[in-house]
Scaffold this motif. Structure first.
Motif, PDB file in Angstrom:
ATOM      1  N   ASP A 176      -9.399   5.023  -3.086  1.00 19.66           N
ATOM      2  CA  ASP A 176      -9.201   3.716  -3.703  1.00 19.66           C
ATOM      3  C   ASP A 176      -8.234   3.944  -4.854  1.00 19.66           C
ATOM      4  O   ASP A 176      -8.487   4.784  -5.730  1.00 19.66           O
ATOM      5  N   THR A 200       0.812  -1.219   0.000  1.00 20.46           N
ATOM      6  CA  THR A 200       0.000   0.000   0.000  1.00 20.46           C
ATOM      7  C   THR A 200       0.842   1.264   0.000  1.00 20.46           C
ATOM      8  O   THR A 200       0.306   2.342  -0.167  1.00 20.46           O
ATOM      9  N   GLY A 210      -6.392  -2.454   1.510  1.00 19.14           N
ATOM     10  CA  GLY A 210      -7.009  -2.078   0.250  1.00 19.14           C
ATOM     11  C   GLY A 210      -7.526  -0.656   0.170  1.00 19.14           C
ATOM     12  O   GLY A 210      -7.807  -0.164  -0.921  1.00 19.14           O
ATOM     13  N   GLU A 211      -7.688  -0.001   1.309  1.00 18.36           N
ATOM     14  CA  GLU A 211      -8.225   1.361   1.303  1.00 18.36           C
ATOM     15  C   GLU A 211      -7.358   2.258   2.173  1.00 18.36           C
ATOM     16  O   GLU A 211      -6.814   1.828   3.188  1.00 18.36           O
ATOM     17  N   VAL A 243      -8.755   5.981  -8.332  1.00 16.58           N
ATOM     18  CA  VAL A 243      -9.943   5.608  -9.105  1.00 16.58           C
ATOM     19  C   VAL A 243     -11.221   6.060  -8.402  1.00 16.58           C
ATOM     20  O   VAL A 243     -12.250   6.231  -9.052  1.00 16.58           O
ATOM     21  N   GLU A 277      -5.685   2.219  -7.846  1.00 13.89           N
ATOM     22  CA  GLU A 277      -5.331   1.062  -8.662  1.00 13.89           C
ATOM     23  C   GLU A 277      -4.252   1.488  -9.649  1.00 13.89           C
ATOM     24  O   GLU A 277      -4.353   2.564 -10.256  1.00 13.89           O
ATOM     25  N   ASN A 278      -3.252   0.640  -9.808  1.00 10.46           N
ATOM     26  CA  ASN A 278      -2.169   0.897 -10.765  1.00 10.46           C
ATOM     27  C   ASN A 278      -1.549   2.283 -10.580  1.00 10.46           C
ATOM     28  O   ASN A 278      -1.237   2.972 -11.551  1.00 10.46           O
ATOM     29  N   GLY A 333       0.234   3.468  -3.001  1.00  7.49           N
ATOM     30  CA  GLY A 333      -1.084   4.085  -2.928  1.00  7.49           C
ATOM     31  C   GLY A 333      -1.118   5.228  -1.936  1.00  7.49           C
ATOM     32  O   GLY A 333      -1.689   6.279  -2.206  1.00  7.49           O
TER      33      GLY A 333
END
Length: 185
Positions: free
Chosen positions: A134, A10, A106-107, A141, A136-137, A13
């Protein structure tokens, strides 16, 4: 609220989400654009519960629901909304940046207290926010921003085209059997 050290999966992110916040505070639309996926969405969820530590914890744990009052769809609309914020507020800052990563990694959640001034009136604006990112890549998103939307509406700042479409889309979410108006998804 405790800041949690992100897991290696993470970390990227979290870096992207932090860059988004820094770019908004710096009013750097190009930097904001670099953090966004082309199909990004930004949901504005009305709740008064984000203003307390327990409320923040409840939102992160999914125990508190909110009502979607604006659904900004696509990178170009998110950028148009964000550009409008640059004009509406001087400065555009959040105090007390705190970050959490969900237990599954995930968040990502940002908690901050707005320290803003309405440019047109000089009136202070001090809303409390929790924003779920959120990613992604390496791109955002979805952002679901929880705060007191009535406080924002009470400022009397005029919505631009992107904001008006987002408000209408939120009404559609309330009527749609497919999209949730309460989950921030």
């Amino acid at each position: 609220m405790n800041n949690q050290e992100p897991t290696p999966a993470t970390r990227t992110g979290l870096d992207v989400a932090k860059e988004f916040i820094r770019a908004v505070e710096a009013k750097d639309i190009e930097a904001v654009a670099r953090t966004m996926a082309d199909d990004a969405r930004q949901l504005f969820m009305h709740t008064r519960g984000a203003t307390t530590s327990d409320g923040v914890t409840d939102i992160i744990a999914g125990r508190r629901r909110a009502v979607c009052v604006a659904d900004v769809k696509g990178k170009s609309e998110v950028l148009a909304y964000t550009s409008a914020l640059f004009d509406k507020f001087t400065p555009l800052l959040w105090r007390g940046h705190e970050w959490r990563v969900s237990p599954d990694g995930g968040e990502l959640f940002f908690h901050g207290i707005g320290d803003m001034v309405v440019a047109r009136t000089g009136r202070p604006y001090r809303n409390t926010y929790v924003t779920r990112f959120d990613i992604e890549n390496g791109r955002i998103v979805l952002m679901a921003e929880y705060g007191n939307a009535l406080m924002y509406a009470g400022l009397g700042v005029r919505p631009n085209g992107a904001e008006f479409r987002a408000l209408l889309r939120a009404v559609g979410r309330m009527l749609s059997p497919r999209l949730s108006s309460r989950s921030g998804r």
